[in-house]
Motif scaffolding. Structure first.
Motif, PDB file in Angstrom:
ATOM      1  N   GLY A  13     -14.161  85.076  51.930  1.00  0.00           N
ATOM      2  CA  GLY A  13     -15.021  83.974  51.489  1.00  0.00           C
ATOM      3  C   GLY A  13     -16.330  84.466  50.872  1.00  0.00           C
ATOM      4  N   ILE A  17     -17.381  89.413  56.945  1.00  0.00           N
ATOM      5  CA  ILE A  17     -17.301  88.700  58.232  1.00  0.00           C
ATOM      6  C   ILE A  17     -17.271  89.688  59.395  1.00  0.00           C
ATOM      7  N   ASN A  37     -19.327  81.745  68.536  1.00  0.00           N
ATOM      8  CA  ASN A  37     -18.248  81.342  67.625  1.00  0.00           C
ATOM      9  C   ASN A  37     -18.537  81.875  66.227  1.00  0.00           C
ATOM     10  N   GLY A  40     -17.176  87.122  64.542  1.00  0.00           N
ATOM     11  CA  GLY A  40     -16.294  88.160  64.007  1.00  0.00           C
ATOM     12  C   GLY A  40     -15.405  88.847  65.032  1.00  0.00           C
ATOM     13  N   GLN A  83      -5.170  84.728  70.241  1.00  0.00           N
ATOM     14  CA  GLN A  83      -5.798  83.502  70.731  1.00  0.00           C
ATOM     15  C   GLN A  83      -4.841  82.310  70.619  1.00  0.00           C
ATOM     16  N   HIS A 193     -15.344  84.603  76.221  1.00  0.00           N
ATOM     17  CA  HIS A 193     -16.481  83.709  75.997  1.00  0.00           C
ATOM     18  C   HIS A 193     -17.342  83.586  77.243  1.00  0.00           C
TER      19      HIS A 193
HETATM   20  N1  LIG Z   1      -9.982  83.926  55.444  1.00  0.00           N
HETATM   21  C1  LIG Z   1     -11.259  83.607  55.667  1.00  0.00           C
HETATM   22  N2  LIG Z   1     -12.045  83.143  54.667  1.00  0.00           N
HETATM   23  C2  LIG Z   1     -13.342  82.832  54.869  1.00  0.00           C
HETATM   24  N3  LIG Z   1     -13.944  82.956  56.074  1.00  0.00           N
HETATM   25  C3  LIG Z   1     -13.209  83.404  57.096  1.00  0.00           C
HETATM   26  C4  LIG Z   1     -11.835  83.750  56.962  1.00  0.00           C
HETATM   27  N4  LIG Z   1     -11.380  84.182  58.164  1.00  0.00           N
HETATM   28  C5  LIG Z   1     -12.418  84.074  59.013  1.00  0.00           C
HETATM   29  N5  LIG Z   1     -13.514  83.614  58.373  1.00  0.00           N
HETATM   30  C6  LIG Z   1     -14.841  83.365  58.967  1.00  0.00           C
HETATM   31  O1  LIG Z   1     -15.274  84.588  59.516  1.00  0.00           O
HETATM   32  C7  LIG Z   1     -16.075  84.346  60.664  1.00  0.00           C
HETATM   33  C8  LIG Z   1     -15.562  85.175  61.822  1.00  0.00           C
HETATM   34  O2  LIG Z   1     -14.379  84.597  62.322  1.00  0.00           O
HETATM   35  P1  LIG Z   1     -13.709  85.105  63.674  1.00  0.00           P
HETATM   36  O3  LIG Z   1     -12.511  84.260  63.927  1.00  0.00           O
HETATM   37  O4  LIG Z   1     -13.505  86.567  63.595  1.00  0.00           O
HETATM   38  O5  LIG Z   1     -14.872  84.793  64.725  1.00  0.00           O
HETATM   39  P2  LIG Z   1     -14.841  84.772  66.319  1.00  0.00           P
HETATM   40  O6  LIG Z   1     -16.059  85.500  66.769  1.00  0.00           O
HETATM   41  O7  LIG Z   1     -13.530  85.251  66.826  1.00  0.00           O
HETATM   42  O8  LIG Z   1     -15.006  83.222  66.620  1.00  0.00           O
HETATM   43  P3  LIG Z   1     -14.552  82.284  67.856  1.00  0.00           P
HETATM   44  O9  LIG Z   1     -15.443  82.655  69.010  1.00  0.00           O
HETATM   45  O10 LIG Z   1     -14.865  80.912  67.336  1.00  0.00           O
HETATM   46  O11 LIG Z   1     -13.093  82.505  68.114  1.00  0.00           O
HETATM   47  C9  LIG Z   1     -16.045  82.840  60.886  1.00  0.00           C
HETATM   48  O12 LIG Z   1     -17.235  82.281  60.354  1.00  0.00           O
HETATM   49  C10 LIG Z   1     -14.829  82.381  60.104  1.00  0.00           C
HETATM   50  O13 LIG Z   1     -14.995  81.051  59.645  1.00  0.00           O
END
Ligand SMILES: Nc1ncnc2c1ncn2[C@@H]1O[C@H](COP(=O)(O)OP(=O)(O)OP(=O)(O)O)[C@@H](O)[C@H]1O
Length: 262
Positions: A13, A17, A37, A40, A83, A193
């Motif tokens: 995006g 990330i 949340n 990453g 998950q 979490h």
């Molecule tokens: N394919 C993608 N395109 C754009 N953004 C993405 C994509 N995949 C993940 N993201 C974004 O990257 C960021 C990290 O996502 P990730 O799932 O790794 O976070 P997380 O720490 O595991 O979150 P959670 O605690 O909610 O599970 C988020 O803001 C998510 O929206």
């Protein structure tokens, strides 16, 4: 085995990330990964478990690139519990756990009594032996989650990677699962979490924030009121127990007044 992220970066995006993250779980260590949340954690785990290829850096197992390992070799040493893993197959609970043996089977090593015993032990370990013949779709979310863990245990991995493994579980099974994983030994990387769970079970904690590593170290060094406030945007008091591990008490956020509420 030692699982390491070496300057891992993944872009999506139009932004990073996961942005230059380096950390390692030493052989036999339980490393908890925490963070808000979207910080990453899942993306980092996906690279460490070989599901996603990094755009920069490398995930390594004992110094060997995870991305370059043949899938079967990787699956013999590393098990991932995702998950949101689901199956639409018409499987029984036992068959779902038997899938964990797949990387170890072959023409020269067909299914045997040892595989039966490993599957039975894995079902027993997560308290799902009485459900062994039930169909997957008839099981509750927590029961399915326990089977995902059992499937990973049946894989007999040296490294267990867990993304929010306590999702769906009641408190007894949350604590039971984390204690089981810790007792079993081997290297563990678990995204959690619940900061108190990380404090209770992890040897070290890594904190993600905005795709970067914000801190890593012993639970008592990392889980300070200052870090919790800065990264998670909550107010917390931290006590250190007799075992040297922190216990976190969160303050409720100030509630805006809402007309109509008592
Ligand atoms: N394919 C993608 N395109 C754009 N953004 C993405 C994509 N995949 C993940 N993201 C974004 O990257 C960021 C990290 O996502 P990730 O799932 O790794 O976070 P997380 O720490 O595991 O979150 P959670 O605690 O909610 O599970 C988020 O803001 C998510 O929206």
């Amino acid at each position: 085995m030692r699982l390491a992220a070496e300057n891992l970066t993944l872009r999506a995006g139009g932004r990073a990330i996961v942005d230059g993250v380096s950390l390692e779980a030493q052989p036999g260590e339980f490393l908890a990964l925490v963070g808000p949340n979207g910080s990453g954690k899942t993306t980092l785990i996906a690279m460490l478990a070989g599901l996603k290829r990094p755009h920069g850096g490398a995930a390594t197992l004992d110094g060997r690139s995870v991305a370059r390992m043949p899938r079967r070799d990787l699956a013999r040493v590393l098990a991932l519990v995702e998950q949101q893993a689901e199956t639409t197959e018409r499987l029984t609970a036992r068959q779902a756990v038997e899938l964990g043996r797949t990387p170890h089977l072959g023409a020269l090593s067909p299914w045997g009594t040892r595989d039966d015993a490993i599957v039975a032990d894995a079902l027993e370990a997560v308290g799902m032996a009485p459900f062994a013949d039930r169909l997957w779709h008839s099981l509750s979310g927590g029961e399915r989650q326990r089977l995902h863990i059992a499937r990973a245990l049946a894989q007999e991995p040296k490294v267990l990677v867990l993304d929010e493994p306590t999702n769906h579980l009641d408190v007894e099974h949350q604590l039971g699962l984390l204690a089981l994983v810790r007792r079993r030994g081997g290297t563990v990387l678990a995204a959690l979490h619940d900061l108190n769970h990380a404090a209770m079970f992890a040897d070290r904690i890594a904190v993600m924030e905005g795709g970067r590593l914000a801190a890593a170290g012993l639970p008592s060094d990392v889980l300070t009121p200052e870090l919790i406030g800065a990264v998670f945007n909550v107010t917390a008091a931290v006590e250190i127990g007799a075992d040297g591990r922190p216990f976190i008490r969160f303050a409720p956020p100030a509630m805006p007044r809402c007309d109509g509420w008592a």
